[in-house]
Write an enzyme that holds these catalytic residues in place. Structure first.
Site, PDB file in Angstrom:
ATOM      1  N   GLY A 110       0.835  -1.213   0.000  1.00 49.28           N
ATOM      2  CA  GLY A 110       0.000   0.000   0.000  1.00 49.28           C
ATOM      3  C   GLY A 110       0.861   1.250   0.000  1.00 49.28           C
ATOM      4  N   VAL A 114      16.775   8.869  -1.158  1.00 48.94           N
ATOM      5  CA  VAL A 114      17.603   7.735  -1.617  1.00 48.94           C
ATOM      6  C   VAL A 114      18.365   8.163  -2.882  1.00 48.94           C
ATOM      7  CG1 VAL A 114      17.543   5.409  -2.633  1.00 48.94           C
ATOM      8  CG2 VAL A 114      16.124   5.928  -0.618  1.00 48.94           C
ATOM      9  N   ARG A 137       0.873  -5.034  -5.732  1.00 54.60           N
ATOM     10  CA  ARG A 137       1.081  -6.297  -5.018  1.00 54.60           C
ATOM     11  C   ARG A 137       1.298  -7.338  -6.117  1.00 54.60           C
ATOM     12  NH1 ARG A 137      -0.493  -4.476   0.215  1.00 54.60           N
ATOM     13  NH2 ARG A 137      -2.297  -3.112   0.126  1.00 54.60           N
ATOM     14  N   ASP A 190       5.929  -5.393   5.867  1.00 57.11           N
ATOM     15  CA  ASP A 190       6.498  -6.722   6.129  1.00 57.11           C
ATOM     16  C   ASP A 190       6.548  -7.611   4.890  1.00 57.11           C
ATOM     17  OD1 ASP A 190       6.939  -6.206   8.742  1.00 57.11           O
ATOM     18  OD2 ASP A 190       5.269  -7.389   9.513  1.00 57.11           O
ATOM     19  N   GLY A 191       5.440  -7.602   4.115  1.00 59.07           N
ATOM     20  CA  GLY A 191       5.379  -8.434   2.901  1.00 59.07           C
ATOM     21  C   GLY A 191       6.503  -8.047   1.951  1.00 59.07           C
ATOM     22  N   THR A 203       4.390   2.325   5.583  1.00 61.02           N
ATOM     23  CA  THR A 203       3.004   1.873   5.763  1.00 61.02           C
ATOM     24  C   THR A 203       2.281   2.799   6.735  1.00 61.02           C
ATOM     25  OG1 THR A 203       1.549   0.150   6.626  1.00 61.02           O
ATOM     26  CG2 THR A 203       3.773   0.149   7.490  1.00 61.02           C
ATOM     27  N   ASP A 257       0.050   1.814   8.616  1.00 58.92           N
ATOM     28  CA  ASP A 257      -0.495   0.985   9.706  1.00 58.92           C
ATOM     29  C   ASP A 257       0.357   0.980  10.978  1.00 58.92           C
ATOM     30  OD1 ASP A 257      -2.406   0.263   7.840  1.00 58.92           O
ATOM     31  OD2 ASP A 257      -1.416  -1.607   7.277  1.00 58.92           O
ATOM     32  N   ASP A 288       2.626  -0.997  11.781  1.00 56.07           N
ATOM     33  CA  ASP A 288       2.608  -2.373  12.301  1.00 56.07           C
ATOM     34  C   ASP A 288       3.923  -3.116  12.046  1.00 56.07           C
ATOM     35  OD1 ASP A 288       2.341  -2.507   9.572  1.00 56.07           O
ATOM     36  OD2 ASP A 288       0.763  -4.018   9.577  1.00 56.07           O
ATOM     37  N   ARG A 295      -5.291  -2.523   8.743  1.00 56.35           N
ATOM     38  CA  ARG A 295      -5.229  -3.981   8.510  1.00 56.35           C
ATOM     39  C   ARG A 295      -5.515  -4.719   9.820  1.00 56.35           C
ATOM     40  NH1 ARG A 295      -2.183  -6.706   3.917  1.00 56.35           N
ATOM     41  NH2 ARG A 295      -1.349  -4.673   3.501  1.00 56.35           N
ATOM     42  N   GLN A 337      -7.465   8.055   3.886  1.00 54.14           N
ATOM     43  CA  GLN A 337      -6.404   8.029   4.903  1.00 54.14           C
ATOM     44  C   GLN A 337      -5.023   7.775   4.304  1.00 54.14           C
ATOM     45  OE1 GLN A 337      -8.033   5.583   8.545  1.00 54.14           O
ATOM     46  NE2 GLN A 337      -9.150   5.051   6.701  1.00 54.14           N
ATOM     47  N   ARG A 338      -4.979   7.222   3.093  1.00 51.76           N
ATOM     48  CA  ARG A 338      -3.670   6.910   2.489  1.00 51.76           C
ATOM     49  C   ARG A 338      -3.137   8.049   1.631  1.00 51.76           C
ATOM     50  NH1 ARG A 338      -3.942   0.841   0.890  1.00 51.76           N
ATOM     51  NH2 ARG A 338      -3.677   1.583  -1.223  1.00 51.76           N
TER      52      ARG A 338
HETATM   53  P1  ADP Z   1       3.277  -4.724   2.605  1.00 53.53           P
HETATM   54  O1  ADP Z   1       4.642  -4.660   2.031  1.00 53.53           O
HETATM   55  O2  ADP Z   1       2.659  -3.387   2.796  1.00 53.53           O
HETATM   56  O3  ADP Z   1       3.209  -5.621   3.825  1.00 53.53           O
HETATM   57  P2  ADP Z   1       2.104  -6.878   1.046  1.00 53.53           P
HETATM   58  O4  ADP Z   1       2.028  -7.826   2.185  1.00 53.53           O
HETATM   59  O5  ADP Z   1       0.952  -6.850   0.101  1.00 53.53           O
HETATM   60  O6  ADP Z   1       2.320  -5.373   1.502  1.00 53.53           O
HETATM   61  O7  ADP Z   1       3.420  -7.230   0.230  1.00 53.53           O
HETATM   62  C1  ADP Z   1       3.795  -6.472  -0.901  1.00 53.53           C
HETATM   63  C2  ADP Z   1       4.403  -7.364  -1.931  1.00 53.53           C
HETATM   64  O8  ADP Z   1       5.595  -7.974  -1.403  1.00 53.53           O
HETATM   65  C3  ADP Z   1       3.558  -8.550  -2.374  1.00 53.53           C
HETATM   66  O9  ADP Z   1       2.595  -8.229  -3.347  1.00 53.53           O
HETATM   67  C4  ADP Z   1       4.603  -9.463  -2.963  1.00 53.53           C
HETATM   68  O10 ADP Z   1       4.976  -9.070  -4.248  1.00 53.53           O
HETATM   69  C5  ADP Z   1       5.788  -9.236  -2.011  1.00 53.53           C
HETATM   70  N1  ADP Z   1       5.779 -10.300  -0.999  1.00 53.53           N
HETATM   71  C6  ADP Z   1       4.908 -10.476   0.010  1.00 53.53           C
HETATM   72  N2  ADP Z   1       5.183 -11.608   0.701  1.00 53.53           N
HETATM   73  C7  ADP Z   1       6.229 -12.179   0.088  1.00 53.53           C
HETATM   74  C8  ADP Z   1       7.005 -13.380   0.315  1.00 53.53           C
HETATM   75  N3  ADP Z   1       6.709 -14.211   1.300  1.00 53.53           N
HETATM   76  N4  ADP Z   1       8.039 -13.623  -0.517  1.00 53.53           N
HETATM   77  C9  ADP Z   1       8.347 -12.764  -1.509  1.00 53.53           C
HETATM   78  N5  ADP Z   1       7.671 -11.645  -1.764  1.00 53.53           N
HETATM   79  C10 ADP Z   1       6.640 -11.339  -0.993  1.00 53.53           C
HETATM   80  O1  F6P Z   2      -1.368  -1.419   4.607  1.00 56.47           O
HETATM   81  C1  F6P Z   2      -2.035  -0.228   4.316  1.00 56.47           C
HETATM   82  C2  F6P Z   2      -3.506  -0.502   4.062  1.00 56.47           C
HETATM   83  O2  F6P Z   2      -4.144   0.717   3.729  1.00 56.47           O
HETATM   84  C3  F6P Z   2      -4.234  -1.181   5.227  1.00 56.47           C
HETATM   85  O3  F6P Z   2      -4.572  -0.273   6.248  1.00 56.47           O
HETATM   86  C4  F6P Z   2      -5.409  -1.786   4.496  1.00 56.47           C
HETATM   87  O4  F6P Z   2      -5.895  -2.923   5.194  1.00 56.47           O
HETATM   88  C5  F6P Z   2      -4.808  -2.205   3.180  1.00 56.47           C
HETATM   89  O5  F6P Z   2      -3.652  -1.397   2.985  1.00 56.47           O
HETATM   90  C6  F6P Z   2      -5.722  -2.037   2.004  1.00 56.47           C
HETATM   91  O6  F6P Z   2      -5.063  -2.514   0.884  1.00 56.47           O
HETATM   92  P1  F6P Z   2      -5.577  -2.377  -0.626  1.00 56.47           P
HETATM   93  O7  F6P Z   2      -5.019  -1.100  -1.167  1.00 56.47           O
HETATM   94  O8  F6P Z   2      -4.988  -3.558  -1.312  1.00 56.47           O
HETATM   95  O9  F6P Z   2      -7.066  -2.385  -0.582  1.00 56.47           O
END
Ligand code: ADP
Ligand code: F6P
Length: 330
Positions: A15, A27, A76, A107-108, A129, A131, A133, A175, A256-257
């Site tokens: 997000g 950067v 994503r 984290d993802g 983020t 969040d 979190d 989230r 909010q974003r």
């Molecule tokens: P955030 O980074 O905000 O936590 P996401 O959880 O959607 O958001 O993760 C963002 C992107 O990071 C995902 O769409 C994917 O491309 C990559 N990603 C998430 N989890 C993994 C994983 N376990 N291994 C590799 N890439 C990942």
């Molecule tokens: O991680 C940021 C966030 O806005 C969360 O608060 C919310 O749950 C999620 O992203 C919504 O994601 P998307 O843009 O995929 O609907």
């Protein structure tokens, strides 16, 4: 500086969050100042796999520090969670001469960065983020702007709620985390704050609070509800039926974003962006930048992902006491 780092890439993932542009700018400009070239990767890992890669110079990041969203775009990407996708991503980096990448996300996105690092591409994560979190850091890029945006919106809902003597449930994002809700709940003086980390699903308690507050003469009753609990509309219907008081739900959603980042988000994102560029140019990999105890630091990504974060019990108890008229002896 490391002799092996000649060109770095930068991407935003997950997000979007206000302040990501300030981080991108920092950067790019710090890496250039370190004598390292920079390439921008569009649309997160999806853009990496599609080779959407552009050269960036000092002017590519002009006039963006005040803008919300991310000039690089974000996405994503499911393919990047697979071993084949990650190998392909690392090969594309090598093909484009990219020795290391700064990944701005949650984290993802760090899991993706960890995978790239294992495939030989140096990576540094920045916490982006709304969040809040991410366990290794007290600050994430975008939270301050988002929480202020939500706070302003809730003040507005409060005005109309008081005029009509209604109960209002306002749902904020986050989230599975309750930070946005807790901070707004306290800052907006909400009568009830529902966060996934603490909520016991005792709706009768909320109904009792509303009835008691009405008896004491309160004209409004604000309930800040976290997205992780959700169901605000059906909750409003149940509360109205039980109390006989008109109850409305407002889901703040994506507003909010967006928006121009606050000074704090611009400043911290700038310092953290420069920090990420520096450690990447030094040859570090698999690190994530955070802020703790008033200092900017970096952690191993595996270590950061294993950390747990929770809402402070003291802060939560204070939020409840400030919302409830419950003086000793009364
Ligand atoms: P955030 O980074 O905000 O936590 P996401 O959880 O959607 O958001 O993760 C963002 C992107 O990071 C995902 O769409 C994917 O491309 C990559 N990603 C998430 N989890 C993994 C994983 N376990 N291994 C590799 N890439 C990942
Ligand atoms: O991680 C940021 C966030 O806005 C969360 O608060 C919310 O749950 C999620 O992203 C919504 O994601 P998307 O843009 O995929 O609907």
């Amino acid at each position: 500086m490391s002799d092996s780092i000649k060109t770095i890439g930068i991407l935003t993932s997950g997000g979007d969050a206000p302040g990501m542009n300030a981080a991108i700018r920092a950067v790019v400009r710090k890496a250039l100042a370190n004598g390292v070239q920079v390439r921008g990767i569009k649309r997160g890992y999806q853009g990496l796999l599609a080779e959407e890669i552009v050269d960036m110079d000092y002017h590519s990041v002009s006039d963006i520090i005040q803008r919300g969203g991310t000039i690089l775009g974000t996405a994503r990407c499911k393919e990047f969670t697979t071993e084949e996708g990650q190998q392909k991503g690392a090969d594309i980096c090598r093909k484009h001469g990219i020795d290391g990448i700064v990944v701005i996300g949650g984290d993802g996105s760090y899991r993706g960065a960890l995978a790239l690092s294992k495939h030989g591409i140096n990576t540094i994560g920045l916490p982006g983020t709304i969040d809040l979190d991410i366990a290794c850091t007290d600050y994430t890029i975008g939270f301050d702007t988002a929480v202020n945006t939500a706070m302003d919106a809730i003040d507005k809902v409060r005005d109309t709620s008081s005029s009509h003597e209604r109960v209002s449930i306002i749902e904020v994002m986050g989230r599975n985390a309750g930070y946005l809700a807790l901070w707004c709940g306290v800052a907006n003086g909400a009568e009830d704050i529902l966060i996934p980390e603490k909520y016991d699903y005792n709706e009768q308690q909320i109904i009792n609070n509303i009835i008691n507050n009405r008896k004491k003469g309160k004209t409004h009753h604000l309930i800040v509800n976290a997205e992780g609990i959700g169901h605000s509309t059906s909750m409003a219907r149940r509360i109205e039926a039980a109390t006989g008081i008109e109850t409305r739900a407002t889901i703040l959603g994506y507003m909010q974003r967006g928006g121009s980042p606050t000074c704090k988000d611009r400043y911290y994102a700038s310092i953290m962006g420069a920090y990420a560029a520096d450690i990447l140019c030094e040859g570090k990999t698999n690190r994530v930048v955070g802020r703790r105890d008033g200092k900017f630091l970096d952690f191993d990504i595996d270590e950061a992902l294993a950390m747990q974060k929770d809402i402070s019990e003291y802060e939560y108890q204070v939020s409840r006491i400030l919302a409830t008229y419950n003086a000793v002896g009364k």
